[in-house]
Design an enzyme around this catalytic site. Structure first.
Site, mmCIF file in Angstrom:
data_model
loop_
_atom_site.group_PDB
_atom_site.id
_atom_site.type_symbol
_atom_site.label_atom_id
_atom_site.label_comp_id
_atom_site.label_asym_id
_atom_site.label_seq_id
_atom_site.Cartn_x
_atom_site.Cartn_y
_atom_site.Cartn_z
ATOM 1 N N GLY A 109 0.825 -1.199 0.000
ATOM 2 C CA GLY A 109 0.000 0.000 0.000
ATOM 3 C C GLY A 109 0.858 1.247 0.000
ATOM 4 O O GLY A 109 1.732 1.413 -0.856
ATOM 5 N N ASP A 110 0.622 2.134 0.972
ATOM 6 C CA ASP A 110 1.431 3.354 1.077
ATOM 7 C C ASP A 110 2.380 3.275 2.263
ATOM 8 O O ASP A 110 2.781 4.291 2.834
ATOM 9 C CB ASP A 110 0.525 4.585 1.203
#
Length: 524
Positions: A435-436
């Site tokens: 993801g981030d």
């Protein structure tokens, strides 16, 4: 039934009485001594041997019998019977010697000469015998048939060089020769050596091997062997070797000098054929592997299938990965090695890429979670005195990017984030956990970690420009140092610090405090 001219000349000159018989036992030839001894008329064709020797047939070899001549006299004689090849058939020769007379002087020598003539007639190859002055002594019928252009000039005592000149001067010379004088000079030089072999192509496309050997008395024995079949097989093997699509090298088993290289090898290595033949089989290997490959070839005790991937360098400097199959060849005392080279560069690159993809994030190219944990465990197991420090990073404000601009824009932002983190990490390991979420692994003191965190936060001051749009993000960072913790505990501490950074307003960093419980991470 035809007998060779050389045989006929010998029989006519033989001081012993000789009868030559066909398979039916009829006399087809009697030499002058036999006609005198048996009182045969000038016309003796077809005489039945049983009329002359009642005990006929006799076994081959020596025996004593009674012979009846044409005048009716009976005389005991010593008889030797021999079978003699004549083309596709066999004739019988009977040598007669009266037992009541003293044997002629030199009989043993003549008998030995006769035995030698018989032996060379039985040989499957063309044979000639020379004295110490290089003059013909005798030859077999196959020799006369092979050199039909000079057969009529052959006689005992004629010089070998004179026969060669006669052949060169005529139109029927069998050998394929360009420069006659140069050929004659070279031929005689080889002939006078103790042992010499020479391959000679004939005008009809056949090949002969001249095999000449000097005898202890200075004479010589020569054999002319038809090697056309052997040359054809060599040519077929050479064509297979040269046409093989895999690079192949034939090298000396002791010096490793390259003796032959096929077209595929010339193309693969990029050298001219002459340049490639000036090298050794190990010369194309990368510096770090040259000696190892050399030792492997010199210590070879059997054929070797390819198991090791070697690195070789071509003429243009490019590196190739190869498997090399080695076969030992022995031809007499010669020891050869046949190397077949398989280019596996594409496979090696594909395996390397597959390995990279298994350990790296496809989108950003950064090491993935699995690779990060492996590096972390390795660092914790190291005996280095420096502390192991990890920084867990989580983007602030990233979710609206995907919701507003779409996932494609979000992916571009993540790739730009990865590039900025790599630039400010200054060589430390940067990974994308998913993801981030990102992480940085380093070794050092806490002050170095906080300095790294400040640089990373500063990297987000400038907006990310995607498709002409300026997108602003922040980053929250949690920092944890090893202090004896294992990898999983260290990650939990960093995660706890990251939560505190987000709770304290985001776009900042916090150091781990181990006396706090690990909360559920807040998302931007």
């Amino acid at each position: 039934m035809m007998l060779g001219a050389e045989i006929l000349a010998f029989l006519e000159a033989c001081p012993m009485a000789v009868l030559v018989l066909d398979a039916a036992g009829h006399v087809i030839l009697a030499n002058p001594e036999a006609r005198r001894f048996l009182r045969l008329e000038d016309r003796f064709d077809g005489a039945d041997i049983a009329e002359l020797i009642p005990e006929w047939p006799l076994l081959p070899g020596f025996s004593t019998t009674v012979i009846h001549d044409r005048s009716g006299h009976r005389r005991p004689c010593r008889l030797r019977v021999m079978n003699w090849p004549a083309g596709a058939q066999t004739v019988t020769a009977a040598f007669l010697e009266p037992v009541d007379d003293e044997r002629p002087a030199g009989y043993a020598a003549r008998e030995a000469n006769l035995r030698l003539r018989y032996v060379i007639e039985m040989l499957p190859e063309a044979v000639c015998v020379f004295d110490a002055n290089d003059r013909y002594v005798l030859w077999n019928q196959k020799y006369a048939e092979l050199y039909a252009d000079i057969a009529e000039h052959l006689r005992p005592g004629v010089a070998f060089e004179d026969i060669l000149r006669t052949s060169l001067a005529g139109d029927g010379m069998r050998e394929l020769v360009d420069d006659k004088e140069a050929w004659l000079t070279a031929r005689m030089q080889k002939f006078r050596q103790p042992v010499s072999q020479e391959e000679q192509q004939l005008r009809d496309g056949r090949w002969l091997r001249h095999d000449d050997r000097r005898t202890p008395d200075g004479g010589a024995i020569g054999m002319r062997i038809d090697i056309t079949g052997l040359k054809q097989r060599e040519d077929w093997l050479r064509q297979l070797f040269d046409a093989n699509p895999m690079p192949m090298l034939l090298c000396d088993g002791d010096s490793l000098a390259i003796l032959q290289a096929n077209r595929a090898a010339v193309d693969f290595y990029g050298f001219e054929a002459a340049a490639l033949l000036s090298k050794r089989a190990c010369d194309m290997h990368a510096d770090g592997e040259l000696r190892a490959f050399e030792r492997a070839l010199l210590r070879l005790d059997d054929d070797r299938d390819a198991r090791t991937i070697w690195r070789q360098t071509t003429r243009d400097g490019s590196e190739r990965h190869v498997l090399i199959y080695v076969r030992e060849l022995h031809e007499g005392a010669e020891h050869r090695l046949l190397l077949t080279v398989a280019d596996v560069s594409d496979r090696v690159l594909a395996e390397a890429e597959a390995n990279r993809l298994a350990h790296h994030d496809i989108l950003t190219g950064l090491p993935n979670r699995m690779q990060f944990y492996k590096a972390l465990e390795k660092s914790l197991a190291s005996k280095e005195r420096e502390k192991v420090i990890i920084c867990c990073l989580d983007l602030d404000g990233f979710k609206p990017v995907n919701d507003t601009f779409g996932h494609a824009a979000g992916d571009e932002v993540l790739k730009n984030v990865a590039a900025r983190l790599l630039m400010h990490a200054r060589g430390h390991l940067v990974a994308r956990l998913g993801g981030d979420e990102f992480a940085i692994l380093m070794a050092g003191e806490g002050a170095e970690a906080t300095d790294l965190a400040e640089r990373c936060i500063g990297a987000f001051e400038q907006p990310f420009v995607i498709n002409g749009l300026a997108i602003r993000l922040g980053v929250s960072i949690g920092i944890a140092t090893s202090e004896g913790a294992d990898g999983e505990a260290l990650m939990q501490e960093a995660d706890r610090a990251l939560y505190r950074a987000k709770a304290d307003g985001r776009n900042t960093w916090r150091m781990a405090s181990r006396d706090l419980p690990v909360p559920k991470r807040a998302k931007a």
